[in-house]
Motif scaffolding. Structure first.
Motif, PDB file in Angstrom:
ATOM      1  N   GLU A 194       0.785  -1.242  -0.040  1.00  0.00           N
ATOM      2  CA  GLU A 194      -0.076   0.043  -0.032  1.00  0.00           C
ATOM      3  C   GLU A 194       0.878   1.330   0.024  1.00  0.00           C
ATOM      4  OE1 GLU A 194      -3.235   0.471  -0.307  1.00  0.00           O
ATOM      5  OE2 GLU A 194      -3.582  -1.706  -0.297  1.00  0.00           O
ATOM      6  N   MET A 195       2.063   1.130   0.072  1.00  0.00           N
ATOM      7  CA  MET A 195       2.975   2.493   0.308  1.00  0.00           C
ATOM      8  C   MET A 195       3.031   3.227  -1.024  1.00  0.00           C
ATOM      9  SD  MET A 195       7.151   2.594   1.397  1.00  0.00           S
ATOM     10  CE  MET A 195       6.497   1.575   2.874  1.00  0.00           C
ATOM     11  N   PRO A 196       2.425   4.318  -0.813  1.00  0.00           N
ATOM     12  CA  PRO A 196       2.514   5.284  -2.220  1.00  0.00           C
ATOM     13  C   PRO A 196       4.059   5.944  -2.390  1.00  0.00           C
ATOM     14  CG  PRO A 196       1.842   6.622  -0.236  1.00  0.00           C
ATOM     15  CD  PRO A 196       1.989   5.193   0.314  1.00  0.00           C
ATOM     16  N   ARG A 197       4.060   6.353  -3.694  1.00  0.00           N
ATOM     17  CA  ARG A 197       5.496   7.013  -3.828  1.00  0.00           C
ATOM     18  C   ARG A 197       5.242   8.462  -4.423  1.00  0.00           C
ATOM     19  NH1 ARG A 197       9.198   3.246  -6.247  1.00  0.00           N
ATOM     20  NH2 ARG A 197      10.567   5.057  -6.582  1.00  0.00           N
ATOM     21  N   ALA A 198       6.010   9.171  -4.007  1.00  0.00           N
ATOM     22  CA  ALA A 198       5.885  10.753  -4.271  1.00  0.00           C
ATOM     23  C   ALA A 198       6.503  11.286  -5.514  1.00  0.00           C
ATOM     24  CB  ALA A 198       6.743  11.687  -3.118  1.00  0.00           C
ATOM     25  N   VAL A 199       5.993  12.304  -6.212  1.00  0.00           N
ATOM     26  CA  VAL A 199       6.500  12.514  -7.441  1.00  0.00           C
ATOM     27  C   VAL A 199       5.870  14.026  -7.553  1.00  0.00           C
ATOM     28  CG1 VAL A 199       5.199  11.280  -9.024  1.00  0.00           C
ATOM     29  CG2 VAL A 199       7.129  12.315  -9.849  1.00  0.00           C
ATOM     30  N   LEU A 218       1.173  12.266  -4.238  1.00  0.00           N
ATOM     31  CA  LEU A 218       1.714  10.911  -4.064  1.00  0.00           C
ATOM     32  C   LEU A 218       0.618   9.750  -4.816  1.00  0.00           C
ATOM     33  CD1 LEU A 218       1.176  10.795  -0.049  1.00  0.00           C
ATOM     34  CD2 LEU A 218       3.452  10.848  -1.460  1.00  0.00           C
ATOM     35  N   LEU A 219       1.516   9.019  -5.754  1.00  0.00           N
ATOM     36  CA  LEU A 219       0.861   7.963  -6.302  1.00  0.00           C
ATOM     37  C   LEU A 219       0.625   6.770  -5.592  1.00  0.00           C
ATOM     38  CD1 LEU A 219       2.669   8.619  -9.895  1.00  0.00           C
ATOM     39  CD2 LEU A 219       0.679   9.603  -8.783  1.00  0.00           C
ATOM     40  N   HIS A 220      -0.553   6.268  -5.507  1.00  0.00           N
ATOM     41  CA  HIS A 220      -0.978   5.023  -4.771  1.00  0.00           C
ATOM     42  C   HIS A 220      -1.125   4.049  -5.671  1.00  0.00           C
ATOM     43  CE1 HIS A 220      -1.826   7.452  -1.143  1.00  0.00           C
ATOM     44  NE2 HIS A 220      -2.242   8.253  -1.659  1.00  0.00           N
ATOM     45  N   PRO A 221      -0.754   2.607  -5.246  1.00  0.00           N
ATOM     46  CA  PRO A 221      -1.051   1.498  -6.206  1.00  0.00           C
ATOM     47  C   PRO A 221      -2.812   1.699  -6.289  1.00  0.00           C
ATOM     48  CG  PRO A 221       0.062   0.792  -4.190  1.00  0.00           C
ATOM     49  CD  PRO A 221      -0.218   2.173  -4.034  1.00  0.00           C
ATOM     50  N   LEU A 222      -3.028   1.278  -7.639  1.00  0.00           N
ATOM     51  CA  LEU A 222      -4.539   1.413  -7.998  1.00  0.00           C
ATOM     52  C   LEU A 222      -5.261   0.376  -6.969  1.00  0.00           C
ATOM     53  CD1 LEU A 222      -4.012   1.545 -11.923  1.00  0.00           C
ATOM     54  CD2 LEU A 222      -4.704   3.107 -10.555  1.00  0.00           C
ATOM     55  N   SER A 223      -6.701   1.036  -6.708  1.00  0.00           N
ATOM     56  CA  SER A 223      -7.412   0.458  -6.146  1.00  0.00           C
ATOM     57  C   SER A 223      -8.430  -0.339  -7.114  1.00  0.00           C
ATOM     58  CB  SER A 223      -8.500   1.453  -5.243  1.00  0.00           C
ATOM     59  OG  SER A 223      -9.215   2.290  -6.035  1.00  0.00           O
ATOM     60  N   MET A 266      -3.859   6.892 -10.005  1.00  0.00           N
ATOM     61  CA  MET A 266      -3.165   6.649  -8.932  1.00  0.00           C
ATOM     62  C   MET A 266      -3.208   7.658  -7.839  1.00  0.00           C
ATOM     63  SD  MET A 266       0.224   4.799 -10.551  1.00  0.00           S
ATOM     64  CE  MET A 266       0.236   3.070 -11.032  1.00  0.00           C
ATOM     65  N   ALA A 267      -3.068   8.940  -8.315  1.00  0.00           N
ATOM     66  CA  ALA A 267      -3.092  10.030  -7.367  1.00  0.00           C
ATOM     67  C   ALA A 267      -4.192   9.947  -6.665  1.00  0.00           C
ATOM     68  CB  ALA A 267      -2.695  11.397  -8.074  1.00  0.00           C
ATOM     69  N   HIS A 268      -5.560   9.696  -7.245  1.00  0.00           N
ATOM     70  CA  HIS A 268      -6.879   9.705  -6.634  1.00  0.00           C
ATOM     71  C   HIS A 268      -7.393   8.403  -6.462  1.00  0.00           C
ATOM     72  CE1 HIS A 268      -6.270  13.524  -8.875  1.00  0.00           C
ATOM     73  NE2 HIS A 268      -6.755  14.024  -7.768  1.00  0.00           N
TER      74      HIS A 268
END
Length: 240
Positions: free
Chosen positions: A53-58, A62-67, A96-98
């Motif tokens: 679940e860890m997001p990545r910043a760019v 923050l980009l999250h794994p897709l739900s 990913m951001a949302h």
């Protein structure tokens, strides 16, 4: 970090056998042994959910794994609406951001409105499209897995119904609250439970005198991985 008992006993045994002196460089090996031991001890546990679940910043977001909900928005609306437009790649990052905000990922707008929203979001980022794409690939596990995942997620309803029945929660929570990878982890956990129950049932039907393994396959596989790693670690420490 408190080591898993199996990992701790194995490390102590390896140290006694090899005479190896622990150093900071050994921490990564011991942590890997701990993770593998946890999978042996808890074969029904969905693996590494926090890490998944860890997001990545760019670029300031923050980009999250897709739900599952974000996947569905991409497959059913955004990608068909954009077609071969270059903004289709941006739509993946936008999703990913949302990933956990269904109010943003709506399918009621026109393709023109969608393109406008994507351009506005892109202008607000403090990074290049190339940098954004690299992080998207890192979060998604590369574009090939994006395509493979899309083909594998054709039916959401039965999956969400099963998760609600087995683990509680709401359809909204499973669709938007966690990533698709976490959903896969829970499905793997459920499959391991079913395997164990089937093995117990097979033993009962075979009779008291029959020998039928009731160990779930996931536990057997985890133990094999643990033993292979412990063997490699022993060989490495014997050389030092």
């Amino acid at each position: 970090m408190q080591l898993n008992r199996l990992a701790r006993d194995t490390v102590e045994k390896l140290l006694a056998e090899t005479g190896h002196a622990l150093s900071v460089s050994d921490f990564g090996h011991i942590h890997t042994l701990h993770v593998l031991a946890e999978r042996v001890s808890h074969p029904y546990k969905a693996a590494d959910i926090d890490l998944v679940e860890m997001p990545r910043a760019v670029g300031g977001v923050l980009l999250h794994p897709l739900s599952l909900g974000a996947w569905q928005w991409l497959e059913a609306f955004a990608i068909p609406a954009l077609g071969n437009h270059w903004l289709a790649d941006v739509a993946i990052a936008y999703a990913m951001a949302h990933s956990h905000t269904p109010d943003v990922l709506r399918d009621g707008c026109t393709p023109k409105e969608l393109r406008k929203a994507l351009r506005k979001w892109l202008r607000g980022l403090s990074c290049t499209i190339a940098a954004l794409s690299r992080v998207v690939d890192a979060v998604a596990g590369a574009s090939e897995q994006l395509e493979e995942g899309a083909r594998a997620r054709a039916e959401y309803g039965p999956i969400i119904a099963l998760l609600c029945r087995e683990y509680g929660g709401t359809p909204q929570g499973w669709a938007w609250g966690v990533s698709a990878e976490t959903v896969r982890g829970f499905l793997d956990e459920h499959r391991a439970k079913v395997e164990a129950e089937n093995a117990v049932a097979a033993k009962a039907s075979a009779g008291a005198g029959a020998s039928v393994s009731t160990t779930p396959q996931s536990k057997i596989d985890a133990m094999r991985s643990f033993r292979r790693y412990a063997k490699a670690l022993r060989e490495s420490w014997q050389k030092t």
